[in-house]
Design an enzyme around this catalytic site. Sequence first.
Site, mmCIF file in Angstrom:
data_model
loop_
_atom_site.group_PDB
_atom_site.id
_atom_site.type_symbol
_atom_site.label_atom_id
_atom_site.label_comp_id
_atom_site.label_asym_id
_atom_site.label_seq_id
_atom_site.Cartn_x
_atom_site.Cartn_y
_atom_site.Cartn_z
ATOM 1 N N TYR A 295 19.909 103.426 82.763
ATOM 2 C CA TYR A 295 18.593 104.001 83.043
ATOM 3 C C TYR A 295 18.320 105.282 82.263
ATOM 4 C CZ TYR A 295 18.232 100.393 86.525
ATOM 5 O OH TYR A 295 18.171 99.163 87.135
ATOM 6 N N ILE B 91 17.956 96.285 82.097
ATOM 7 C CA ILE B 91 18.592 97.338 81.298
ATOM 8 C C ILE B 91 19.422 96.712 80.167
ATOM 9 C CG2 ILE B 91 18.590 99.071 83.146
ATOM 10 C CD1 ILE B 91 21.578 98.444 83.577
ATOM 11 N N PHE C 3 28.801 97.642 87.500
ATOM 12 C CA PHE C 3 28.203 96.465 88.131
ATOM 13 C C PHE C 3 29.205 95.331 88.155
ATOM 14 C CE2 PHE C 3 24.133 98.356 86.769
ATOM 15 C CZ PHE C 3 23.325 98.080 87.860
ATOM 16 N N PHE D 171 24.237 101.659 94.966
ATOM 17 C CA PHE D 171 22.788 101.878 94.931
ATOM 18 C C PHE D 171 22.009 100.590 95.058
ATOM 19 C CE2 PHE D 171 24.286 101.872 90.544
ATOM 20 C CZ PHE D 171 23.542 100.833 90.016
ATOM 21 N N TYR E 82 24.923 90.417 92.277
ATOM 22 C CA TYR E 82 25.444 91.635 91.656
ATOM 23 C C TYR E 82 25.655 92.722 92.694
ATOM 24 C CZ TYR E 82 20.831 93.597 92.233
ATOM 25 O OH TYR E 82 19.677 94.052 92.795
#
Length: 132
Positions: free
Chosen positions: A108, A82, A124, A64, A54
């Site tokens: 998040y 998540i 993503f 990130f 990913y």
Amino acid sequence: KDDFVKELGNQFLEQNKKREGVKETPSGLQYEVISESGEELEKPTEESEVTVHYHGELLSGKVFDSSYSRDETISFALNQVIPGWTEGLQLMSLGSKYRFYIPYNLAYGERGNQSIPGYSALIFDVELFEFN
């Protein structure tokens, strides 16, 4: 600042879902099929353990986290990540690659985490290698 981040995400997702190829689920998760394995194979369930590659970024393009940059896949139980991932990966068949556009409430949330500000919508790219 939180309101700004939240509004930015909402505006992005509102525009994004109008793009050709982007689908939206009832929860608000948006996804795009980058490549499909071509076969109507079994798909993971919420109880599955999956192995994926990913690449995750903020709407600004800031990366990130990326398993690609570490050059190793990662495995985890789908019910321990998540909500956007739990839902999104169940849409995928083995060998396919999708791009998820995840609203903050399926990511998040209001708090974020170390590298992700609260209320952030996330993008993503996820490639599914195996599951059981």
